[in-house]
Design a protein around this motif. Structure first.
Motif, PDB file in Angstrom:
ATOM      1  N   MET A  53       4.287  -7.461 -17.056  1.00 45.96           N
ATOM      2  CA  MET A  53       3.884  -6.559 -18.139  1.00 45.96           C
ATOM      3  C   MET A  53       3.105  -5.360 -17.602  1.00 45.96           C
ATOM      4  O   MET A  53       3.336  -4.223 -18.027  1.00 45.96           O
ATOM      5  CB  MET A  53       3.038  -7.303 -19.179  1.00 45.96           C
TER       6      MET A  53
ATOM      7  N   THR B 222       4.078  -1.236 -18.326  1.00 48.46           N
ATOM      8  CA  THR B 222       3.291  -0.876 -19.519  1.00 48.46           C
ATOM      9  C   THR B 222       3.838   0.378 -20.201  1.00 48.46           C
ATOM     10  O   THR B 222       3.942   0.418 -21.423  1.00 48.46           O
ATOM     11  CB  THR B 222       1.805  -0.661 -19.175  1.00 48.46           C
TER      12      THR B 222
ATOM     13  N   GLU C 264       6.903   1.641 -20.116  1.00 46.00           N
ATOM     14  CA  GLU C 264       8.194   1.353 -20.734  1.00 46.00           C
ATOM     15  C   GLU C 264       8.046   0.518 -22.003  1.00 46.00           C
ATOM     16  O   GLU C 264       8.848   0.614 -22.923  1.00 46.00           O
ATOM     17  CB  GLU C 264       9.110   0.613 -19.747  1.00 46.00           C
ATOM     18  N   MET C 265       7.001  -0.299 -22.054  1.00 44.83           N
ATOM     19  CA  MET C 265       6.769  -1.153 -23.216  1.00 44.83           C
ATOM     20  C   MET C 265       5.952  -0.440 -24.297  1.00 44.83           C
ATOM     21  O   MET C 265       5.773  -0.969 -25.383  1.00 44.83           O
ATOM     22  CB  MET C 265       6.043  -2.441 -22.786  1.00 44.83           C
TER      23      MET C 265
END
Length: 148
Positions: A120, A124, A126-127
């Motif tokens: 994650m 970060t 991209e999310m």
């Protein structure tokens, strides 16, 4: 690893006390013997921090045993699998151990949650989350479902 060969995935499932750590340590050491810098490309994932620590300790301990000439349960198998003499295994173990210890941060054995946290953090942007995110568990949202 050859370009045309798919990566290997090994999943071991067994109950407590069945020798998983011994099996995994042997597999990890064999991978290191097939390419000494393989620790940069191996993902070993366990359930608990205790298992992670035990696994790392056991691998380093066994590499040290092999390197200094102490008894090791992996010596015979390595000799047969890689067609090496005991002296060659000892020499190679010294080099592998030195490399692992000098690049210890790349010697990755982690818990499942640790692996997903690292993944994650790597994605970060991209999310769509900020770099300073914090994972929190809201017990109230899933507690009724667990009780049911």
């Amino acid at each position: 690893m050859q370009a045309n060969k798919p990566p290997y995935l090994h999943v071991y499932k067994a109950s407590a006390g069945s020798g998983k750590t011994h099996q995994l340590t042997g597999q990890y050491i064999r991978l290191l013997f097939s390419a000494p810098h393989n620790y940069n490309h191996i993902l070993a994932v366990t359930f608990t921090n205790k298992a992670t620590d035990e696994m790392k300790s056991r691998i380093v301990e066994e590499l040290n045993n092999l390197a200094v000439g102490n008894k090791s349960g992996y010596l015979k198998q390595l000799k047969e699998e890689f067609n090496l003499s005991e002296k060659e295994i000892r020499n190679r173990s010294q080099g592998i151990l030195k490399s692992v210890l000098h690049n210890y941060s790349n010697f990755s054995i982690s818990t499942i949650d640790g692996f997903f946290q690292r993944t994650m953090r790597a994605f970060t942007r991209e999310m769509g989350i900020t770099g300073g995110y914090k994972v929190e568990v809201d017990n109230q949202s899933f507690l009724p479902e667990i009780v049911d």
